[in-house]
Each structure stands twice: as C-alpha cells, then as structure tokens.
Design an enzyme around this catalytic site. Structure first.
Site, PDB file in Angstrom:
ATOM      1  N   LYS A 224      40.582  16.900  27.757  1.00 27.65           N
ATOM      2  CA  LYS A 224      41.738  17.629  28.298  1.00 27.65           C
ATOM      3  C   LYS A 224      42.036  17.193  29.738  1.00 27.65           C
ATOM      4  O   LYS A 224      43.179  16.943  30.073  1.00 27.65           O
ATOM      5  CB  LYS A 224      41.494  19.149  28.288  1.00 27.65           C
ATOM      6  CG  LYS A 224      41.284  19.752  26.926  1.00 27.65           C
ATOM      7  CD  LYS A 224      41.169  21.264  26.994  1.00 27.65           C
ATOM      8  CE  LYS A 224      39.969  21.762  27.796  1.00 27.65           C
ATOM      9  NZ  LYS A 224      38.646  21.483  27.207  1.00 27.65           N
TER      10      LYS A 224
ATOM     11  N   ARG B  15      41.395  30.598  27.901  1.00 27.38           N
ATOM     12  CA  ARG B  15      40.236  30.467  27.019  1.00 27.38           C
ATOM     13  C   ARG B  15      39.959  31.694  26.169  1.00 27.38           C
ATOM     14  O   ARG B  15      39.021  31.678  25.367  1.00 27.38           O
ATOM     15  CB  ARG B  15      38.995  30.134  27.850  1.00 27.38           C
ATOM     16  CG  ARG B  15      38.994  28.632  28.196  1.00 27.38           C
ATOM     17  CD  ARG B  15      37.993  28.429  29.278  1.00 27.38           C
ATOM     18  NE  ARG B  15      37.004  27.436  29.010  1.00 27.38           N
ATOM     19  CZ  ARG B  15      36.910  26.299  29.715  1.00 27.38           C
ATOM     20  NH1 ARG B  15      37.780  25.994  30.612  1.00 27.38           N
ATOM     21  NH2 ARG B  15      35.929  25.474  29.481  1.00 27.38           N
TER      22      ARG B  15
ATOM     23  N   ARG C 143      27.760   9.539  29.013  1.00 27.75           N
ATOM     24  CA  ARG C 143      28.293   9.816  30.348  1.00 27.75           C
ATOM     25  C   ARG C 143      27.175  10.205  31.323  1.00 27.75           C
ATOM     26  O   ARG C 143      27.149   9.757  32.463  1.00 27.75           O
ATOM     27  CB  ARG C 143      29.313  10.958  30.236  1.00 27.75           C
ATOM     28  CG  ARG C 143      30.431  10.866  31.210  1.00 27.75           C
ATOM     29  CD  ARG C 143      31.583  11.824  30.921  1.00 27.75           C
ATOM     30  NE  ARG C 143      31.212  13.209  30.829  1.00 27.75           N
ATOM     31  CZ  ARG C 143      31.555  14.012  29.819  1.00 27.75           C
ATOM     32  NH1 ARG C 143      32.250  13.522  28.806  1.00 27.75           N
ATOM     33  NH2 ARG C 143      31.205  15.273  29.808  1.00 27.75           N
TER      34      ARG C 143
ATOM     35  N   ARG D 129      27.288  17.595  37.050  1.00 26.92           N
ATOM     36  CA  ARG D 129      27.739  18.988  37.047  1.00 26.92           C
ATOM     37  C   ARG D 129      26.599  19.853  36.541  1.00 26.92           C
ATOM     38  O   ARG D 129      25.809  19.415  35.712  1.00 26.92           O
ATOM     39  CB  ARG D 129      28.921  19.131  36.069  1.00 26.92           C
ATOM     40  CG  ARG D 129      30.257  18.913  36.692  1.00 26.92           C
ATOM     41  CD  ARG D 129      31.355  18.832  35.670  1.00 26.92           C
ATOM     42  NE  ARG D 129      31.452  19.993  34.789  1.00 26.92           N
ATOM     43  CZ  ARG D 129      32.515  20.253  34.024  1.00 26.92           C
ATOM     44  NH1 ARG D 129      33.559  19.445  34.057  1.00 26.92           N
ATOM     45  NH2 ARG D 129      32.551  21.307  33.228  1.00 26.92           N
TER      46      ARG D 129
ATOM     47  N   ARG E 237      28.479  25.721  25.259  1.00 25.22           N
ATOM     48  CA  ARG E 237      29.914  25.786  25.578  1.00 25.22           C
ATOM     49  C   ARG E 237      30.767  25.544  24.334  1.00 25.22           C
ATOM     50  O   ARG E 237      31.845  26.097  24.194  1.00 25.22           O
ATOM     51  CB  ARG E 237      30.257  24.786  26.693  1.00 25.22           C
ATOM     52  CG  ARG E 237      29.619  25.187  28.028  1.00 25.22           C
ATOM     53  CD  ARG E 237      29.674  24.066  29.042  1.00 25.22           C
ATOM     54  NE  ARG E 237      31.007  23.820  29.509  1.00 25.22           N
ATOM     55  CZ  ARG E 237      31.491  22.618  29.801  1.00 25.22           C
ATOM     56  NH1 ARG E 237      30.757  21.541  29.664  1.00 25.22           N
ATOM     57  NH2 ARG E 237      32.729  22.500  30.221  1.00 25.22           N
TER      58      ARG E 237
HETATM   59  P1  AMP Z   1      35.887  23.368  32.489  1.00 23.29           P
HETATM   60  O1  AMP Z   1      35.756  22.456  33.645  1.00 23.29           O
HETATM   61  O2  AMP Z   1      37.328  23.668  32.156  1.00 23.29           O
HETATM   62  O3  AMP Z   1      35.129  22.922  31.281  1.00 23.29           O
HETATM   63  O4  AMP Z   1      35.245  24.770  32.930  1.00 23.29           O
HETATM   64  C1  AMP Z   1      33.900  24.848  33.351  1.00 23.29           C
HETATM   65  C2  AMP Z   1      33.415  26.295  33.283  1.00 23.29           C
HETATM   66  O5  AMP Z   1      34.237  27.112  34.132  1.00 23.29           O
HETATM   67  C3  AMP Z   1      33.492  26.963  31.918  1.00 23.29           C
HETATM   68  O6  AMP Z   1      32.379  26.666  31.107  1.00 23.29           O
HETATM   69  C4  AMP Z   1      33.541  28.434  32.326  1.00 23.29           C
HETATM   70  O7  AMP Z   1      32.281  28.900  32.743  1.00 23.29           O
HETATM   71  C5  AMP Z   1      34.431  28.395  33.547  1.00 23.29           C
HETATM   72  N1  AMP Z   1      35.870  28.521  33.208  1.00 23.29           N
HETATM   73  C6  AMP Z   1      36.861  27.634  33.462  1.00 23.29           C
HETATM   74  N2  AMP Z   1      38.053  28.076  33.042  1.00 23.29           N
HETATM   75  C7  AMP Z   1      37.823  29.293  32.497  1.00 23.29           C
HETATM   76  C8  AMP Z   1      38.657  30.273  31.873  1.00 23.29           C
HETATM   77  N3  AMP Z   1      39.978  30.087  31.736  1.00 23.29           N
HETATM   78  N4  AMP Z   1      38.065  31.406  31.418  1.00 23.29           N
HETATM   79  C9  AMP Z   1      36.754  31.638  31.569  1.00 23.29           C
HETATM   80  N5  AMP Z   1      35.904  30.761  32.131  1.00 23.29           N
HETATM   81  C10 AMP Z   1      36.429  29.590  32.610  1.00 23.29           C
END
Ligand code: AMP
Length: 197
Positions: free
Chosen positions: A13, A88, A127, A139, A150
């Site tokens: 994404k 989400r 990666r 990360r 996740r």
């Molecule tokens: P991402 O980089 O988008 O994969 O997000 C990393 C982490 O941030 C996720 O695993 C969640 O812990 C948190 N996170 C990011 N966006 C959201 C969201 N819209 N709702 C809830 N948690 C989020």
C-alpha cells in the site's frame, strides 16, 4: 480524488501510495507514518501507542480520529488525498464518511490489494535480511511473529471493511502480487475511470 488503499500489512500500500503521489500530485495520509513520527518525537501520544504498535495490535479508533480528522482538513488535501492504511475498522470507516460528509466531500474509490500471506512472509524475511545486511534499523514490528499477528488483526478487524465498501459500490480489487509497475498500472486505470465519473 479521495481514495483508500486497503490490504494486509506488506501488500505494498505504501509503495503504491507513493506512486500515486507522484502521478496525481495528491498527498499520502498514512496513520502508521504519523504514529511512528509521534513515537520518534517522544510525544505523549507516541508513548501511548508505542507498545501497541510493537505488538502488532491496532491503536484505538479515538486516537485515529484525533490524528486523521485535522489532517484531512489541511490545505494540501483540498484536491484529494490517499488514505494509506488509515482506515482499519468499521468504526473508523464510519468516522471518515462522517468527517467527509461534514466537509461536503465523499470517498471516490477504495482499492483492495489482494495478496498471498505466505508469499508476503517470504517478502518480509527477504526485506529484513537485506536491511540487516545494510546495517539499517528495523521497525519494531518487522519480525515474522508480529507480522503474522498483524495479518490476523487484518483478517479480524479490517477485512469487514470489504463488504462495507462493496455495499457502497466503491470497492475495486487489484492483484497485489504483480511487480510494482504492474500493480501501479492497474491502479492507474481504476483511478482514470473513477475520475471520469
Ligand atoms: P502501518 O505502517 O500502516 O502498517 O501501521 C503500523 C501500525 O500502526 C499498525 O500495526 C497499528 O498498530 C498502527 N496503526 C496504523 N494505522 C492504524 C489505524 N488506522 N488504526 C489502528 N491502528 C493503526
């Protein structure tokens, strides 16, 4: 053009959002990036979400509402924006619909990147190995166990958005397992069609 990119962690994404930023000149709104920035800055919000993110769980809908609502109202979002991993849960989807309606705006299209979970784990491990070889910092959620967690969180809490947006007739699916350029080309076709409406 207001669009949502949907798909499990590691589906690409963020990569595709950056391509759309380049080709369409609209900003990428990634709540993951915003939360990581909060952690790096040592803010109170960052302290609150740090552990949750490291465990691969979702932060609360209230936190997302707090950080995304103001961002959407910023001047650079006037011509549209990309919600990348920013919606989400169904509660968040309803919140976004409400905020957009209050601004007399609405979502144009939701693009779901479909993927194969085992292949995603292979990509993740490649990666991680490459990042380690370069000496880059990883990360906190970049490990197979948290990644699998996740994926499960996605299936349970985010996948219900698929019927939600299908009911709004806004959902389009793209096979996310092609090359970056192949996926970008398919997304481009969908965006061109949505823009013609
Ligand atoms: P991402 O980089 O988008 O994969 O997000 C990393 C982490 O941030 C996720 O695993 C969640 O812990 C948190 N996170 C990011 N966006 C959201 C969201 N819209 N709702 C809830 N948690 C989020």
């Amino acid at each position: 053009m207001i669009l949502i990119l949907l798909g499990p962690p590691g589906a690409g994404k963020g990569t595709q959002a950056k391509k759309i930023v380049e080709s369409r000149g609209i900003p990428q709104l990634s709540t993951g990036d915003m939360l990581r920035a909060a952690i790096s800055s040592g803010s109170e919000l960052g302290d609150r979400v740090k552990g949750i993110m490291a465990r691969g769980e979702l932060v609360s809908d209230a936190v997302i509402e707090e950080i995304i609502t103001e961002r959407i109202k910023a001047d650079d979002c006037a011509g549209g924006f990309i919600l990348d991993g920013a919606v989400r849960t169904v509660v968040q989807a309803e919140m976004i619909d409400r905020v957009l309606a209050s601004l007399n705006r609405s979502l144009d299209v939701v693009i779901e990147l479909t993927v194969d979970e085992d292949e995603l784990v292979n990509r993740l491990n490649t990666r991680i190995a490459e990042a380690k070889a370069r000496g880059d910092e990883l990360r906190s959620d970049d490990n197979e166990e948290t990644f699998r967690k996740r994926q499960a969180v996605y299936r349970e809490q985010t996948a219900p958005l698929i019927p939600y947006y299908e009911a709004q007739e806004k959902l389009r699916r793209v096979d996310g397992m092609g090359s970056i350029d192949e996926v970008a080309a398919k997304i481009g076709e969908i965006l061109d069609k949505s823009g013609e409406k």
